[in-house]
Design a protein around this motif. Structure first.
Motif, PDB file in Angstrom:
ATOM      1  N   TYR A   1     -23.486  -9.957  68.568  1.00 24.03           N
ATOM      2  CA  TYR A   1     -24.280 -10.396  69.714  1.00 24.03           C
ATOM      3  C   TYR A   1     -24.994  -9.166  70.247  1.00 24.03           C
ATOM      4  O   TYR A   1     -24.384  -8.300  70.848  1.00 24.03           O
ATOM      5  N   ASP A   2     -26.288  -9.125  70.016  1.00 22.79           N
ATOM      6  CA  ASP A   2     -27.059  -7.928  70.365  1.00 22.79           C
ATOM      7  C   ASP A   2     -28.101  -8.214  71.447  1.00 22.79           C
ATOM      8  O   ASP A   2     -29.181  -7.646  71.446  1.00 22.79           O
ATOM      9  N   ASP A   3     -27.754  -9.074  72.378  1.00 20.15           N
ATOM     10  CA  ASP A   3     -28.703  -9.460  73.414  1.00 20.15           C
ATOM     11  C   ASP A   3     -28.627  -8.551  74.648  1.00 20.15           C
ATOM     12  O   ASP A   3     -28.503  -9.012  75.773  1.00 20.15           O
ATOM     13  N   GLY A   4     -28.679  -7.253  74.407  1.00 21.48           N
ATOM     14  CA  GLY A   4     -28.738  -6.288  75.495  1.00 21.48           C
ATOM     15  C   GLY A   4     -27.435  -5.718  75.989  1.00 21.48           C
ATOM     16  O   GLY A   4     -27.359  -5.274  77.139  1.00 21.48           O
ATOM     17  N   PRO A   5     -26.373  -5.671  75.178  1.00 23.06           N
ATOM     18  CA  PRO A   5     -25.111  -5.137  75.685  1.00 23.06           C
ATOM     19  C   PRO A   5     -25.195  -3.645  76.020  1.00 23.06           C
ATOM     20  O   PRO A   5     -25.942  -2.894  75.398  1.00 23.06           O
ATOM     21  N   ILE A   6     -24.395  -3.272  76.998  1.00 21.95           N
ATOM     22  CA  ILE A   6     -24.329  -1.882  77.450  1.00 21.95           C
ATOM     23  C   ILE A   6     -22.902  -1.387  77.250  1.00 21.95           C
ATOM     24  O   ILE A   6     -21.945  -2.061  77.622  1.00 21.95           O
ATOM     25  N   LEU A   7     -22.771  -0.218  76.652  1.00 22.33           N
ATOM     26  CA  LEU A   7     -21.464   0.417  76.473  1.00 22.33           C
ATOM     27  C   LEU A   7     -21.336   1.563  77.467  1.00 22.33           C
ATOM     28  O   LEU A   7     -22.214   2.434  77.528  1.00 22.33           O
ATOM     29  N   ILE A   8     -20.248   1.531  78.228  1.00 20.58           N
ATOM     30  CA  ILE A   8     -19.955   2.617  79.159  1.00 20.58           C
ATOM     31  C   ILE A   8     -18.513   3.058  78.935  1.00 20.58           C
ATOM     32  O   ILE A   8     -17.708   2.307  78.388  1.00 20.58           O
ATOM     33  N   GLY A   9     -18.205   4.264  79.350  1.00 20.62           N
ATOM     34  CA  GLY A   9     -16.851   4.782  79.248  1.00 20.62           C
ATOM     35  C   GLY A   9     -16.258   4.991  80.636  1.00 20.62           C
ATOM     36  O   GLY A   9     -16.985   5.298  81.583  1.00 20.62           O
ATOM     37  N   ARG A  10     -14.938   4.814  80.716  1.00 18.79           N
ATOM     38  CA  ARG A  10     -14.260   5.056  81.996  1.00 18.79           C
ATOM     39  C   ARG A  10     -14.423   6.518  82.385  1.00 18.79           C
ATOM     40  O   ARG A  10     -14.178   7.421  81.590  1.00 18.79           O
ATOM     41  N   ARG A  11     -14.864   6.724  83.611  1.00 18.13           N
ATOM     42  CA  ARG A  11     -15.069   8.072  84.158  1.00 18.13           C
ATOM     43  C   ARG A  11     -15.993   8.927  83.299  1.00 18.13           C
ATOM     44  O   ARG A  11     -15.840  10.151  83.213  1.00 18.13           O
ATOM     45  N   ARG A  12     -16.973   8.292  82.682  1.00 13.04           N
ATOM     46  CA  ARG A  12     -17.979   8.993  81.881  1.00 13.04           C
ATOM     47  C   ARG A  12     -19.358   8.595  82.385  1.00 13.04           C
ATOM     48  O   ARG A  12     -19.571   7.462  82.797  1.00 13.04           O
ATOM     49  N   LYS A  13     -20.287   9.513  82.347  1.00 13.88           N
ATOM     50  CA  LYS A  13     -21.661   9.243  82.795  1.00 13.88           C
ATOM     51  C   LYS A  13     -22.533   8.704  81.652  1.00 13.88           C
ATOM     52  O   LYS A  13     -23.503   7.993  81.887  1.00 13.88           O
ATOM     53  N   GLU A  14     -22.200   9.059  80.405  1.00 17.82           N
ATOM     54  CA  GLU A  14     -23.019   8.634  79.276  1.00 17.82           C
ATOM     55  C   GLU A  14     -22.940   7.117  79.095  1.00 17.82           C
ATOM     56  O   GLU A  14     -21.939   6.494  79.403  1.00 17.82           O
ATOM     57  N   ALA A  15     -24.027   6.541  78.569  1.00 15.94           N
ATOM     58  CA  ALA A  15     -24.071   5.098  78.330  1.00 15.94           C
ATOM     59  C   ALA A  15     -24.972   4.818  77.129  1.00 15.94           C
ATOM     60  O   ALA A  15     -25.860   5.619  76.799  1.00 15.94           O
ATOM     61  N   LEU A  16     -24.727   3.670  76.497  1.00 15.99           N
ATOM     62  CA  LEU A  16     -25.572   3.175  75.412  1.00 15.99           C
ATOM     63  C   LEU A  16     -26.053   1.781  75.793  1.00 15.99           C
ATOM     64  O   LEU A  16     -25.270   0.977  76.306  1.00 15.99           O
ATOM     65  N   TRP A  17     -27.320   1.503  75.507  1.00 14.68           N
ATOM     66  CA  TRP A  17     -27.870   0.166  75.777  1.00 14.68           C
ATOM     67  C   TRP A  17     -28.545  -0.326  74.506  1.00 14.68           C
ATOM     68  O   TRP A  17     -29.564   0.218  74.082  1.00 14.68           O
ATOM     69  N   PHE A  18     -27.937  -1.323  73.883  1.00  9.56           N
ATOM     70  CA  PHE A  18     -28.419  -1.890  72.625  1.00  9.56           C
ATOM     71  C   PHE A  18     -29.393  -3.034  72.898  1.00  9.56           C
ATOM     72  O   PHE A  18     -29.213  -3.790  73.848  1.00  9.56           O
ATOM     73  N   ASP A  19     -30.409  -3.178  72.025  1.00  9.56           N
ATOM     74  CA  ASP A  19     -31.282  -4.342  72.151  1.00  9.56           C
ATOM     75  C   ASP A  19     -31.359  -5.089  70.825  1.00  9.56           C
ATOM     76  O   ASP A  19     -30.937  -4.579  69.785  1.00  9.56           O
ATOM     77  N   SER A  20     -31.891  -6.282  70.883  1.00  5.90           N
ATOM     78  CA  SER A  20     -31.918  -7.152  69.697  1.00  5.90           C
ATOM     79  C   SER A  20     -33.001  -6.764  68.698  1.00  5.90           C
ATOM     80  O   SER A  20     -33.071  -7.332  67.614  1.00  5.90           O
ATOM     81  N   LYS A  21     -33.805  -5.775  69.044  1.00  2.52           N
ATOM     82  CA  LYS A  21     -34.831  -5.291  68.113  1.00  2.52           C
ATOM     83  C   LYS A  21     -34.305  -4.154  67.244  1.00  2.52           C
ATOM     84  O   LYS A  21     -35.048  -3.571  66.462  1.00  2.52           O
ATOM     85  N   GLY A  22     -33.015  -3.825  67.417  1.00  3.23           N
ATOM     86  CA  GLY A  22     -32.408  -2.784  66.600  1.00  3.23           C
ATOM     87  C   GLY A  22     -32.456  -1.397  67.199  1.00  3.23           C
ATOM     88  O   GLY A  22     -32.224  -0.413  66.506  1.00  3.23           O
ATOM     89  N   ASN A  23     -32.736  -1.304  68.489  1.00  2.23           N
ATOM     90  CA  ASN A  23     -32.790  -0.005  69.162  1.00  2.23           C
ATOM     91  C   ASN A  23     -31.593   0.160  70.089  1.00  2.23           C
ATOM     92  O   ASN A  23     -31.059  -0.808  70.616  1.00  2.23           O
ATOM     93  N   VAL A  24     -31.208   1.403  70.275  1.00  6.85           N
ATOM     94  CA  VAL A  24     -30.181   1.733  71.255  1.00  6.85           C
ATOM     95  C   VAL A  24     -30.688   2.914  72.074  1.00  6.85           C
ATOM     96  O   VAL A  24     -31.168   3.906  71.533  1.00  6.85           O
ATOM     97  N   LYS A  25     -30.615   2.762  73.393  1.00  5.48           N
ATOM     98  CA  LYS A  25     -30.978   3.834  74.297  1.00  5.48           C
ATOM     99  C   LYS A  25     -29.741   4.657  74.595  1.00  5.48           C
ATOM    100  O   LYS A  25     -28.672   4.105  74.835  1.00  5.48           O
ATOM    101  N   LEU A  26     -29.890   5.960  74.601  1.00  5.95           N
ATOM    102  CA  LEU A  26     -28.829   6.888  74.946  1.00  5.95           C
ATOM    103  C   LEU A  26     -29.179   7.496  76.296  1.00  5.95           C
ATOM    104  O   LEU A  26     -30.290   8.008  76.469  1.00  5.95           O
ATOM    105  N   GLY A  27     -28.264   7.404  77.240  1.00  4.49           N
ATOM    106  CA  GLY A  27     -28.598   7.926  78.550  1.00  4.49           C
ATOM    107  C   GLY A  27     -27.397   8.129  79.443  1.00  4.49           C
ATOM    108  O   GLY A  27     -26.250   8.214  78.980  1.00  4.49           O
ATOM    109  N   TYR A  28     -27.685   8.188  80.737  1.00  4.96           N
ATOM    110  CA  TYR A  28     -26.674   8.521  81.743  1.00  4.96           C
ATOM    111  C   TYR A  28     -26.745   7.542  82.903  1.00  4.96           C
ATOM    112  O   TYR A  28     -27.821   7.197  83.368  1.00  4.96           O
ATOM    113  N   ARG A  29     -25.556   7.154  83.380  1.00  5.22           N
ATOM    114  CA  ARG A  29     -25.471   6.290  84.558  1.00  5.22           C
ATOM    115  C   ARG A  29     -25.622   7.123  85.809  1.00  5.22           C
ATOM    116  O   ARG A  29     -25.266   8.294  85.828  1.00  5.22           O
ATOM    117  N   ASP A  30     -26.106   6.489  86.872  1.00  6.28           N
ATOM    118  CA  ASP A  30     -26.180   7.158  88.178  1.00  6.28           C
ATOM    119  C   ASP A  30     -24.787   7.439  88.688  1.00  6.28           C
ATOM    120  O   ASP A  30     -23.858   6.723  88.447  1.00  6.28           O
TER     121      ASP A  30
END
Length: 157
Positions: free
Chosen positions: A128-157
């Protein structure tokens, strides 16, 4: 109780699909949250008002371009016979294997597991690739997957 059993989970099949079996040990570490617990985590970590990524507001951290460092292709790695994560993700996150992660499909559908389990079974999560976001406990980094096959690498506020 904060978790559903995998048998109670509506998308259980993604972890029992014959083409991508998940080990019994890893199945024990894949914990779908109850809707109430998922909603709480979503409100605290993704959006206080939007129920899914399609309705995020400009004030939600995922919608701020400045929070995203890079975009990679995940589909090529997903379609390959190799199990390893797409090149660049592990290097960006650089998390220890025992870090608790949350794979957030939407407000009422979040799965908790360990980073090591996610790395071994990431392809199952992305059935299921309809925009899921992966976050870690007590971590600022995040991944945001999309259904076009891209993943954004970034940081949470």
């Amino acid at each position: 109780m904060s978790y559903l059993t995998l048998d109670e989970y509506q998308r259980k099949w993604i972890f029992s699909h014959h083409s991508m079996p998940v080990s019994e040990q890893d199945l024990e570490s894949i914990k779908p949250m109850t809707p109430a617990r998922a909603s709480q985590l979503w409100k605290e970590n993704i959006s206080a008002h939007s129920p899914d990524v399609d309705r995020l507001s400009a004030s939600d951290w995922p919608m701020k371009d400045a929070n995203w460092k890079e975009t990679l292709d995940w589909m090529i790695a997903w379609e390959s016979d190799e199990q390893c994560l797409p090149v660049g993700i592990d290097e960006f996150l650089n998390w220890q294997d025992d870090v608790t992660v949350y794979f957030c499909y939407e407000k009422y559908n979040v799965i908790e597991t360990k980073w090591s389990v996610f790395k071994r079974n990431w392809k199952n999560f992305l059935f299921y690739d309809d925009g899921p976001i992966l976050i870690g406990r007590r971590r600022k980094e995040a991944l945001w997957f999309d259904s076009k096959g891209n993943v954004k690498l970034g940081y949470r506020d």
